[in-house]
Write an enzyme that holds these catalytic residues in place. Structure first.
Site, PDB file in Angstrom:
ATOM      1  N   LYS A  83       0.854  -1.187   0.000  1.00  0.00           N
ATOM      2  CA  LYS A  83       0.000   0.000   0.000  1.00  0.00           C
ATOM      3  C   LYS A  83       0.889   1.237   0.000  1.00  0.00           C
ATOM      4  CE  LYS A  83      -4.301   1.055   2.387  1.00  0.00           C
ATOM      5  NZ  LYS A  83      -4.990   0.830   3.655  1.00  0.00           N
TER       6      LYS A  83
HETATM    7  C1  E4P Z   1      -8.340   1.815   3.557  1.00  0.00           C
HETATM    8  O1  E4P Z   1      -7.537   1.063   3.076  1.00  0.00           O
HETATM    9  C2  E4P Z   1      -8.162   2.483   4.839  1.00  0.00           C
HETATM   10  O2  E4P Z   1      -7.463   1.619   5.687  1.00  0.00           O
HETATM   11  C3  E4P Z   1      -9.462   2.800   5.528  1.00  0.00           C
HETATM   12  O3  E4P Z   1     -10.568   2.402   4.770  1.00  0.00           O
HETATM   13  C4  E4P Z   1      -9.559   4.175   6.083  1.00  0.00           C
HETATM   14  O4  E4P Z   1     -10.801   4.312   6.729  1.00  0.00           O
HETATM   15  P1  E4P Z   1     -11.113   5.512   7.755  1.00  0.00           P
HETATM   16  O5  E4P Z   1     -11.268   6.748   6.965  1.00  0.00           O
HETATM   17  O6  E4P Z   1     -12.411   5.090   8.407  1.00  0.00           O
HETATM   18  O7  E4P Z   1      -9.957   5.575   8.710  1.00  0.00           O
END
Ligand code: E4P
Length: 214
Positions: A83
């Site tokens: 990522k």
């Molecule tokens: C995606 O890969 C992220 O880890 C996640 O969806 C972020 O979500 P949040 O905005 O609720 O922290």
């Protein structure tokens, strides 16, 4: 449509997997910090549980650092997806990962043009954060619609991974728009199967069953 679970808690992954709802897993540094465990330990445990893609996020912000982390993660298990944040250095790393056959999930996407650049760099997944856009009074699902359209226009292979999902409506709309994946916290996955009429109907069936001669 694929469902990923957005967590670094192994217990939550096991619960969702028992309902057949885990096609993959996404994590991020905040979720890992919340787990209170060493990331490598959590990551390997998750990869042993889940055959699908498991996203591991880099924390470097320059190309060399990102590539070092990317190669290390990719060498751990073949279902690890690296990522990478949607910044200029990140796009360079995505391009090299693509050339080296390392899968990437480009994260922190908040605009359609960012998504276009990620696809051109060879991202495997793009993660637009719909909930965080809604938080600042911007329509997150409108962004999904635009990215799906742009990727269709040019036949990009990058999969649209709807992230920062906060409610069943986000999942519903993502599915209607043809997004490839939604990554959800366990709470949202559980909400998806709930309906008050199901609960009422079940209670009525069970109370009527009591009247059946035994
Ligand atoms: C995606 O890969 C992220 O880890 C996640 O969806 C972020 O979500 P949040 O905005 O609720 O922290």
């Amino acid at each position: 449509m694929k469902f990923f679970i957005d967590t670094a808690e192994v217990k939550e992954i096991k619960e969702a997997a028992s309902m057949g709802l885990v096609d993959g897993v996404t994590t991020n540094p905040s979720l890992v910090a919340k787990s209170g465990r060493k990331f490598k330990d959590v990551l390997l445990e998750i990869c042993d549980l889940v055959k699908g893609p498991v996203s591991a996020e880099v924390v470097s912000t320059n190309y060399d650092g990102m590539m070092k982390e990317a190669r290390e993660y990719a060498a751990l298990r073949n279902n690890i997806v690296v990522k990478i944040p949607l910044i200029a250095e990140g796009l360079k790393a995505v391009r090299t990962c693509h050339e080296e056959g390392i899968k990437t999930n480009v994260t922190l996407c908040f605009s359609a043009t960012q998504a276009l650049l990620a696809a051109k760099a060879g991202a495997s997944y793009i993660s637009p954060f719909v909930g965080r856009l809604d938080d600042v009074s911007t329509n997150g699902m409108q962004l999904i619609s635009e990215i799906v359209q742009i990727y269709d226009n040019y036949n990009f292979e990058t999969e649209v991974l709807v992230a920062s999902v906060r409610s069943p409506m986000h999942v519903h709309e993502a599915a209607m728009l043809g997004a490839h994946v939604a990554t959800c916290p366990l709470s949202v996955l559980l909400q998806l199967c709930k309906h008050p009429l199901t609960d009422l109907g079940l209670a009525k069936f069970l109370s009527d069953w009591e009247k059946v001669p035994k």
